[in-house]
Scaffold this active site. Structure first.
Site, PDB file in Angstrom:
ATOM      1  N   HIS A 140       2.714  -0.884 -39.690  1.00  0.00           N
ATOM      2  CA  HIS A 140       3.390  -1.273 -38.444  1.00  0.00           C
ATOM      3  C   HIS A 140       4.625  -2.117 -38.734  1.00  0.00           C
ATOM      4  O   HIS A 140       5.731  -1.818 -38.238  1.00  0.00           O
ATOM      5  CB  HIS A 140       2.412  -2.052 -37.569  1.00  0.00           C
ATOM      6  CG  HIS A 140       2.974  -2.473 -36.256  1.00  0.00           C
ATOM      7  ND1 HIS A 140       2.817  -1.747 -35.104  1.00  0.00           N
ATOM      8  CD2 HIS A 140       3.725  -3.562 -35.908  1.00  0.00           C
ATOM      9  CE1 HIS A 140       3.430  -2.352 -34.105  1.00  0.00           C
ATOM     10  NE2 HIS A 140       3.987  -3.465 -34.573  1.00  0.00           N
ATOM     11  N   GLU A 141       4.449  -3.180 -39.515  1.00  0.00           N
ATOM     12  CA  GLU A 141       5.571  -4.076 -39.787  1.00  0.00           C
ATOM     13  C   GLU A 141       6.641  -3.399 -40.638  1.00  0.00           C
ATOM     14  O   GLU A 141       7.828  -3.696 -40.502  1.00  0.00           O
ATOM     15  CB  GLU A 141       5.070  -5.354 -40.469  1.00  0.00           C
ATOM     16  CG  GLU A 141       4.074  -6.159 -39.652  1.00  0.00           C
ATOM     17  CD  GLU A 141       4.589  -6.532 -38.271  1.00  0.00           C
ATOM     18  OE1 GLU A 141       5.829  -6.620 -38.091  1.00  0.00           O
ATOM     19  OE2 GLU A 141       3.764  -6.725 -37.357  1.00  0.00           O
ATOM     20  N   HIS A 187       9.165  -1.720 -38.375  1.00  0.00           N
ATOM     21  CA  HIS A 187      10.215  -2.624 -37.899  1.00  0.00           C
ATOM     22  C   HIS A 187      11.211  -2.926 -39.020  1.00  0.00           C
ATOM     23  O   HIS A 187      12.433  -2.886 -38.807  1.00  0.00           O
ATOM     24  CB  HIS A 187       9.594  -3.942 -37.420  1.00  0.00           C
ATOM     25  CG  HIS A 187       8.718  -3.818 -36.217  1.00  0.00           C
ATOM     26  ND1 HIS A 187       9.109  -3.183 -35.062  1.00  0.00           N
ATOM     27  CD2 HIS A 187       7.455  -4.273 -35.983  1.00  0.00           C
ATOM     28  CE1 HIS A 187       8.146  -3.258 -34.162  1.00  0.00           C
ATOM     29  NE2 HIS A 187       7.119  -3.908 -34.703  1.00  0.00           N
TER      30      HIS A 187
END
Length: 455
Positions: A22-23, A26
């Protein structure tokens, strides 16, 4: 490794991996779009490990609390930014760039699920053919016409080669409609189209007992009551049971198979009874006293013996679902899309009160599932990771402040009104978001404790 330790390790591996995915979404998109990343952290709290990158000075951190992570970008709202670095500040980016960076995290979780399912479909998924063992009288399945021995070929037109496929297709159908079509084939090879009437279908999913709630019991082989091994010092060894013994009678009652033998023993904790076994062609009379496990009404008998499992026990009942690379890609995309849609529909029904909030699982339940699937094998664990990754992606897209979806909601308002939301609105939104997330976490922990202690 103990069960608790195994579940804990599996949970940390699963959550750490999915948070990293997920990170990284980003992080990767921010870097590609020219935004400076100051810190990439897996976990919150005190750093356990950190390292600064040589290229752009990004600090990479693994922190003590493995329940989340964050990507900190250069931003004038969080401190003074040198004039030369202003073009790389997040708050200076266009609405499209900021939106792309925010949506990248959930999108990467969904892409991870697609890749996981693709690997599973290409490698092949093993399972048991969905042959019904028993149908409970007056159950939803019985009223729909399902009979003992039927094999479920399709649910709502979707092929179901394994019981796992049946479970997913049924969940999708029960949440989406009040009537669920089935295609079954009986023991004589005749195919029939049936319909399950399920006006409250979403309630049949609750408690993780879908098949049981429908009245379906999968086919199970009848295992002969032959002892493979006795535990040293156990009740079976003390009574004289030996490897190779066939249990034929206990306290005058005929023993049909190993399941009947287990039930007989469990119902007689600390009760002495005669047992007749067949050994080397002759019958031998023994006297057995099962050990008592548990207390009071929950006590059950145990003797310390394992069954002999014939090699051909499941002959003809195995099924494999395998696809070529291109077909697997399409199926993986469809499965991820449908699973995400199923989660959204269930969330919607919980919000309006049509589905129980007990369906929300917390970290204890997730850790248990992680440990259980990891102990079975790589394929079940990868399936578990795909489902949790979809959950993270879907939940983070909800329009709740503090979540990615909340930021996207702010950007939508900015697009409509032509200017960013005020600082006052952001602070108010953060408070609401914190309250909602704390409420959700509290409910999840409560459900976990109820499941754990049987409240």
């Amino acid at each position: 490794m103990s069960g608790l330790l195994h579940s804990t390790v599996a949970f940390i591996v699963a959550i750490g991996l999915l948070i990293s995915v997920h990170e990284f979404g980003h992080f990767w998109v921010a870097r590609r779009l020219g935004v400076k990343v100051l810190r990439f952290s897996i976990g919150f709290g005190k750093p356990l490990w950190s390292r600064r990158g040589q290229v752009d000075g990004t600090e990479y951190v693994v922190a003590a609390i493995p329940l989340g992570g964050y990507v900190k970008m250069l931003d004038e709202r969080e401190g003074e930014v040198p004039a030369a670095e202003l073009p790389r500040a997040f708050n200076r980016q266009t609405l499209g760039v900021r939106s792309a960076i925010v949506v990248a995290g959930p999108l990467f979780n969904l892409l991870f699920a697609v890749v996981a399912y693709w690997v599973l479909y290409v490698a092949g998924i093993d399972g048991l053919r969905p042959v019904v063992g028993q149908v409970a009288p007056d159950s939803v399945a019985a009223l729909g016409g399902v009979r003992d021995g039927d094999e479920i070929l399709a649910v709502d037109g979707r092929g179901t080669p394994t019981w796992e496929a049946v479970g997913f297709a049924l969940m999708h159908g029960l949440v989406s409609a009040e009537r669920t079509p089935l295609t079954v084939r009986d023991a004589d090879g005749r195919e029939t189209e049936l319909v399950l009437e399920t006006p409250d279908g979403h309630r049949l999913i609750e408690g993780g007992a879908l098949l049981q709630n429908l009245g379906l019991t999968p086919w199970q082989p009848r295992l002969p009551a032959v002892v493979e091994r006795v535990v040293a010092g156990g009740a079976a060894e003390r009574a004289g049971l030996q490897a190779g013994d066939l249990v034929v009678q206990a306290d005058g009652e005929a023993i049909a198979d190993w399941g009947a033998w287990v039930r007989f023993v469990r119902e007689r904790p600390a009760v002495t009874f005669p047992v007749t076994v067949e050994r080397a062609g002759a019958r031998v009379e023994l006297e057995l006293t099962p050990e008592s496990v548990g207390e009071g009404a929950a006590a059950s008998g145990r003797i310390g013996a394992q069954a002999r499992v014939p090699e051909d026990l499941f002959e003809g009942m195995h099924a494999e679902f395998r696809l070529g690379p291109l077909d697997a890609a399409g199926e993986a995309l469809r499965k991820t899309w449908e699973m995400g849609g199923l989660m959204l529909r269930m969330l919607g029904k919980m919000v309006i009160g049509e589905a129980s909030l007990q369906n929300i699982n917390g970290p204890l339940s997730i850790a248990e599932y992680a440990g259980r699937t990891a102990s079975i094998g790589l394929a079940p664990f990868l399936t578990f990771l795909a489902v949790i990754s979809i959950s993270l992606g879907v939940l983070n897209l909800l329009p709740v402040p503090l979540l990615d979806g909340g930021h996207l909601l702010y950007y939508l308002i900015e697009l409509v009104k032509g200017s960013p939301v005020s600082e006052h609105v952001e602070i108010l939104g953060q408070r609401i978001g914190i309250a909602l997330l704390l409420l959700l976490m509290g409910l999840a922990f409560y459900n976990d404790l109820v499941r754990l202690f049987g409240g």
